[in-house]
Design a protein around this motif. Sequence first.
Motif, PDB file in Angstrom:
ATOM      1  N   GLY A 139      -0.240  15.394 -11.970  1.00 49.92           N
ATOM      2  CA  GLY A 139      -0.018  16.042 -13.260  1.00 49.92           C
ATOM      3  C   GLY A 139       1.252  15.565 -13.936  1.00 49.92           C
ATOM      4  N   LEU A 140       2.312  15.425 -13.143  1.00 48.65           N
ATOM      5  CA  LEU A 140       3.599  14.977 -13.679  1.00 48.65           C
ATOM      6  C   LEU A 140       3.499  13.575 -14.266  1.00 48.65           C
ATOM      7  CD1 LEU A 140       6.709  15.310 -13.979  1.00 48.65           C
ATOM      8  CD2 LEU A 140       6.907  14.353 -11.669  1.00 48.65           C
ATOM      9  N   LEU A 141       2.945  12.636 -13.495  1.00 42.39           N
ATOM     10  CA  LEU A 141       2.883  11.239 -13.947  1.00 42.39           C
ATOM     11  C   LEU A 141       1.901  11.082 -15.112  1.00 42.39           C
ATOM     12  CD1 LEU A 141       2.995   9.303 -10.548  1.00 42.39           C
ATOM     13  CD2 LEU A 141       4.877   9.919 -12.073  1.00 42.39           C
ATOM     14  N   GLY A 142       0.786  11.813 -15.062  1.00 41.10           N
ATOM     15  CA  GLY A 142      -0.169  11.729 -16.155  1.00 41.10           C
ATOM     16  C   GLY A 142       0.401  12.235 -17.463  1.00 41.10           C
ATOM     17  N   ALA A 195       5.990   1.671 -18.050  1.00 42.37           N
ATOM     18  CA  ALA A 195       7.311   1.331 -17.522  1.00 42.37           C
ATOM     19  C   ALA A 195       8.106   2.587 -17.178  1.00 42.37           C
ATOM     20  CB  ALA A 195       8.071   0.478 -18.537  1.00 42.37           C
ATOM     21  N   VAL A 196       8.002   3.605 -18.018  1.00 44.26           N
ATOM     22  CA  VAL A 196       8.705   4.862 -17.757  1.00 44.26           C
ATOM     23  C   VAL A 196       8.155   5.530 -16.497  1.00 44.26           C
ATOM     24  CG1 VAL A 196       9.118   7.199 -18.633  1.00 44.26           C
ATOM     25  CG2 VAL A 196       9.335   5.244 -20.169  1.00 44.26           C
ATOM     26  N   VAL A 197       6.829   5.495 -16.323  1.00 46.97           N
ATOM     27  CA  VAL A 197       6.220   6.074 -15.120  1.00 46.97           C
ATOM     28  C   VAL A 197       6.743   5.369 -13.873  1.00 46.97           C
ATOM     29  CG1 VAL A 197       4.060   6.343 -13.841  1.00 46.97           C
ATOM     30  CG2 VAL A 197       4.153   6.928 -16.266  1.00 46.97           C
ATOM     31  N   PHE A 198       6.798   4.039 -13.910  1.00 51.60           N
ATOM     32  CA  PHE A 198       7.332   3.293 -12.777  1.00 51.60           C
ATOM     33  C   PHE A 198       8.791   3.658 -12.510  1.00 51.60           C
ATOM     34  CE2 PHE A 198       3.750   0.298 -13.088  1.00 51.60           C
ATOM     35  CZ  PHE A 198       3.501   0.094 -11.744  1.00 51.60           C
ATOM     36  N   ALA A 199       9.561   3.843 -13.575  1.00 48.50           N
ATOM     37  CA  ALA A 199      10.968   4.207 -13.411  1.00 48.50           C
ATOM     38  C   ALA A 199      11.105   5.567 -12.739  1.00 48.50           C
ATOM     39  CB  ALA A 199      11.661   4.214 -14.774  1.00 48.50           C
ATOM     40  N   VAL A 200      10.245   6.514 -13.114  1.00 50.66           N
ATOM     41  CA  VAL A 200      10.275   7.837 -12.491  1.00 50.66           C
ATOM     42  C   VAL A 200       9.939   7.736 -11.010  1.00 50.66           C
ATOM     43  CG1 VAL A 200       9.132  10.092 -12.424  1.00 50.66           C
ATOM     44  CG2 VAL A 200       9.751   9.079 -14.619  1.00 50.66           C
ATOM     45  N   PHE A 259      -1.320   5.139  -5.270  1.00 53.20           N
ATOM     46  CA  PHE A 259      -0.213   5.136  -4.304  1.00 53.20           C
ATOM     47  C   PHE A 259       1.075   5.668  -4.928  1.00 53.20           C
ATOM     48  CE2 PHE A 259      -2.635   2.163  -1.545  1.00 53.20           C
ATOM     49  CZ  PHE A 259      -2.482   2.867  -0.372  1.00 53.20           C
ATOM     50  N   MET A 260       1.263   5.443  -6.232  1.00 50.51           N
ATOM     51  CA  MET A 260       2.436   6.018  -6.894  1.00 50.51           C
ATOM     52  C   MET A 260       2.392   7.538  -6.834  1.00 50.51           C
ATOM     53  SD  MET A 260       3.537   3.707 -10.178  1.00 50.51           S
ATOM     54  CE  MET A 260       2.085   4.078 -11.142  1.00 50.51           C
ATOM     55  N   VAL A 261       1.205   8.099  -7.050  1.00 50.63           N
ATOM     56  CA  VAL A 261       1.051   9.552  -6.985  1.00 50.63           C
ATOM     57  C   VAL A 261       1.341  10.051  -5.570  1.00 50.63           C
ATOM     58  CG1 VAL A 261      -0.612  11.449  -7.138  1.00 50.63           C
ATOM     59  CG2 VAL A 261      -0.579   9.683  -8.897  1.00 50.63           C
ATOM     60  N   VAL A 262       0.792   9.355  -4.557  1.00 50.54           N
ATOM     61  CA  VAL A 262       0.985   9.771  -3.169  1.00 50.54           C
ATOM     62  C   VAL A 262       2.452   9.705  -2.775  1.00 50.54           C
ATOM     63  CG1 VAL A 262       0.455   9.195  -0.768  1.00 50.54           C
ATOM     64  CG2 VAL A 262      -1.353   9.121  -2.489  1.00 50.54           C
ATOM     65  N   VAL A 263       3.116   8.612  -3.132  1.00 48.46           N
ATOM     66  CA  VAL A 263       4.534   8.445  -2.786  1.00 48.46           C
ATOM     67  C   VAL A 263       5.388   9.499  -3.486  1.00 48.46           C
ATOM     68  CG1 VAL A 263       6.523   6.917  -3.054  1.00 48.46           C
ATOM     69  CG2 VAL A 263       4.350   5.999  -2.249  1.00 48.46           C
ATOM     70  N   THR A 264       5.074   9.782  -4.745  1.00 46.69           N
ATOM     71  CA  THR A 264       5.850  10.766  -5.498  1.00 46.69           C
ATOM     72  C   THR A 264       5.649  12.174  -4.941  1.00 46.69           C
ATOM     73  OG1 THR A 264       5.638   9.421  -7.505  1.00 46.69           O
ATOM     74  CG2 THR A 264       6.308  11.714  -7.780  1.00 46.69           C
TER      75      THR A 264
END
Length: 297
Positions: A254-257, A274-279, A235-240
């Motif tokens: 690709g960005l989050l990975g 934590a950084v991924v969640f912040a992004v 869902f983080m990928v979809v929302v982003t």
Amino acid sequence: MFDVIFIGLSLSSILLLVALGLAITYGAMGVINMAHGEMVMIGAYVAVLSSIWLGANFLLAIPIAFVVTALFGLVIERLVVRRLYGRLLDTLLATWGISILIQQAVRLEFGLTFFGIHIDGLGPGLQNVTVPSYLQGTVSVAGLEFNGYRAFIIGVTLALTALTWFILYRTSAGVQVRAIIRNPKMAAACGIDVKRVNALTFAFGSGLAGVAGVMMSGFKTVFPDMGATMVVDGFMVVVTGGVGSIFGTILSSGLLGEINALVAIGTNDIIARAVVFAVVIGVILFKPNGLFSYKGR
């Protein structure tokens, strides 16, 4: 650094397989499927059982997992989700309940026996899948050495992504799905069988998650809770990327990975997450519709 980027690509590939199904189902059906992670887990267990029951190799487990999880998704859509369209909170709670039921069923059956049948080699502990020897070594490309199995994951993901793109943009079924994503009521008014298309879309998305489970089983242990975090990552990928945007889903995975891999190599996995969640939070704040969402008029 190139090795780190390659590891990030393999992580992105797993994320993409999970998120593709969510992007299509959430975009077309408006359903937050909390049981999507359990489709990943079922796919991983299919890899375990196909080896024990059928003596099938790892490659054969991929199409088997796709079919099994697609059928699971079809049953869930027909029995539960179909009755809750337009009720977002209800679908979230219902599919969350389904995910708990599936997890507990797997714990009970795999912890003791499987449907009353004792299976040698399948005990209450964590399960592992053996990757074929020809995928274990390294692959040399332009003087660079790559992990063979991670390269295989990327290749499978590229093939399934191309297949998904072809279905959505080069077939009549894909036209119907995209019409439903844009405006389901108008699509129904034009004669599209929305319920049938939704059911097949849900099944296809579940099948992709099952393949992601097989891919994960090659380098992670298989256990009942393994899909719990995957649905959040999906869902983080979809929302982003933007709901309903295949292009956005590909780029955001690709960005989050890559962010996760680059930060983890310099610090640790906890800080990287934590950084991924912040992004993701930053994207939600400044681009609520995602980085590559459809533009409406």
